[in-house]
Design a protein around this motif. Structure first.
Motif, short mmCIF file in Angstrom:
data_model
loop_
_atom_site.label_atom_id
_atom_site.label_comp_id
_atom_site.label_asym_id
_atom_site.label_seq_id
_atom_site.Cartn_x
_atom_site.Cartn_y
_atom_site.Cartn_z
N SER A 171 0.82 -1.22 0.00
CA SER A 171 0.00 0.00 0.00
C SER A 171 0.85 1.26 0.00
O SER A 171 0.31 2.35 -0.14
N TYR A 172 2.15 1.11 0.16
CA TYR A 172 3.03 2.28 0.09
C TYR A 172 3.59 2.43 -1.31
O TYR A 172 4.24 1.53 -1.84
N ASP A 173 3.32 3.58 -1.92
CA ASP A 173 3.88 3.92 -3.22
C ASP A 173 4.89 5.04 -3.02
O ASP A 173 4.52 6.18 -2.75
N PRO A 174 6.18 4.74 -3.12
CA PRO A 174 7.20 5.75 -2.85
C PRO A 174 7.14 6.94 -3.81
O PRO A 174 7.61 8.02 -3.48
N ARG A 175 6.56 6.74 -4.96
CA ARG A 175 6.46 7.84 -5.92
C ARG A 175 5.62 8.99 -5.37
O ARG A 175 5.84 10.14 -5.74
N ALA A 176 4.71 8.70 -4.46
CA ALA A 176 3.91 9.75 -3.81
C ALA A 176 4.78 10.66 -2.94
O ALA A 176 4.42 11.80 -2.66
N ASP A 177 5.95 10.14 -2.54
CA ASP A 177 6.91 10.91 -1.75
C ASP A 177 8.05 11.44 -2.62
O ASP A 177 9.09 11.88 -2.10
N GLY A 178 7.90 11.34 -3.92
CA GLY A 178 8.93 11.83 -4.83
C GLY A 178 10.13 10.90 -4.97
O GLY A 178 11.20 11.33 -5.39
N ILE A 179 9.95 9.63 -4.64
CA ILE A 179 11.03 8.64 -4.69
C ILE A 179 10.74 7.67 -5.82
O ILE A 179 9.64 7.10 -5.88
N SER A 180 11.68 7.47 -6.71
CA SER A 180 11.47 6.50 -7.79
C SER A 180 11.43 5.09 -7.21
O SER A 180 11.93 4.83 -6.11
N MET A 181 10.86 4.19 -7.96
CA MET A 181 10.78 2.81 -7.50
C MET A 181 12.17 2.21 -7.32
O MET A 181 12.45 1.53 -6.33
N SER A 182 13.07 2.48 -8.27
CA SER A 182 14.43 1.92 -8.15
C SER A 182 15.15 2.50 -6.94
O SER A 182 15.86 1.77 -6.24
N ASP A 183 14.96 3.79 -6.66
CA ASP A 183 15.57 4.38 -5.46
C ASP A 183 14.97 3.76 -4.20
O ASP A 183 15.67 3.55 -3.21
N TRP A 184 13.67 3.48 -4.22
CA TRP A 184 13.02 2.86 -3.07
C TRP A 184 13.60 1.47 -2.82
O TRP A 184 13.92 1.12 -1.69
N PHE A 185 13.79 0.69 -3.87
CA PHE A 185 14.36 -0.65 -3.70
C PHE A 185 15.80 -0.57 -3.19
O PHE A 185 16.20 -1.34 -2.31
N ARG A 186 16.57 0.40 -3.69
CA ARG A 186 17.94 0.58 -3.18
C ARG A 186 17.91 1.02 -1.71
O ARG A 186 18.74 0.57 -0.91
N LYS A 187 16.98 1.88 -1.37
CA LYS A 187 16.86 2.35 0.02
C LYS A 187 16.50 1.18 0.94
O LYS A 187 17.04 1.08 2.05
N MET A 188 15.61 0.30 0.48
CA MET A 188 15.27 -0.86 1.29
C MET A 188 16.50 -1.72 1.56
O MET A 188 16.72 -2.16 2.69
N VAL A 189 17.32 -1.93 0.53
CA VAL A 189 18.56 -2.70 0.72
C VAL A 189 19.45 -2.02 1.75
O VAL A 189 19.98 -2.66 2.66
N ASP A 190 19.61 -0.70 1.64
CA ASP A 190 20.46 0.05 2.57
C ASP A 190 19.96 -0.09 4.01
O ASP A 190 20.76 -0.33 4.92
N VAL A 191 18.68 0.09 4.21
CA VAL A 191 18.12 0.03 5.58
C VAL A 191 18.24 -1.38 6.15
O VAL A 191 18.47 -1.55 7.35
N LEU A 192 18.12 -2.37 5.31
CA LEU A 192 18.19 -3.77 5.78
C LEU A 192 19.62 -4.27 5.94
O LEU A 192 19.84 -5.39 6.37
N THR A 193 20.60 -3.42 5.63
CA THR A 193 22.01 -3.80 5.75
C THR A 193 22.53 -3.48 7.14
O THR A 193 22.21 -2.48 7.71
#
Length: 94
Positions: free
Chosen positions: A72-94
Motif C-alpha cells: 500500500s506504500y507507493d514511494p512515488r507519492a513521496d517523490g522517490i522513484s521505485m528503483s531508489d526505493w528498492f535501493r533504500k530498502m537494501v540500505d536500511v536492511l544492511t
C-alpha cells in the motif's frame, strides 16, 4: 515474478494500515530488520538486490511492488522513484 521474501515484506509491513503503525516507511523496514533473524533479512536483501540488478524498468518495479506484492506504500507519492526505493530498502536492511 516477485520473490516470497519481498511479497511477505509488502503484505505484512506495507499493508493498507501500515501508516497507522509506523511513522515512516523507513521505520517499517527497521522494524522488519529488528524482528527477523539475520538469515531472513539477508534473504530479503538478496531478493531486492537481484531485482535491482535485473535492470527491470520503473513501471515493472511499480507493478511488482504494488500489484503483485499488494504493498500500500507507493514511494512515488513521496517523490522517490521505485528503483531508489528498492535501493533504500537494501540500505536500511544492511
Amino acid at each position: 515474478m516477485l520473490s516470497k521474501e519481498i511479497t511477505c515484506l509488502a503484505q505484512a509491513y506495507f499493508h493498507q494500515d501500515y501508516d497507522l503503525e509506523y511513522d515512516s516507511p523507513i521505520q517499517a523496514l527497521v522494524d522488519y530488520r529488528e524482528v527477523h533473524d539475520e538469515k531472513t533479512v539477508s534473504a530479503l536483501r538478496e531478493a531486492l538486490q537481484d531485482l535491482i540488478d535485473s535492470g527491470i524498468s520503473e513501471e515493472e518495479l511499480a507493478a511488482l511492488w504494488l500489484e503483485e506484492g499488494l504493498a500500500s506504500y507507493d514511494p512515488r507519492a513521496d517523490g522517490i522513484s521505485m528503483s531508489d526505493w528498492f535501493r533504500k530498502m537494501v540500505d536500511v536492511l544492511t
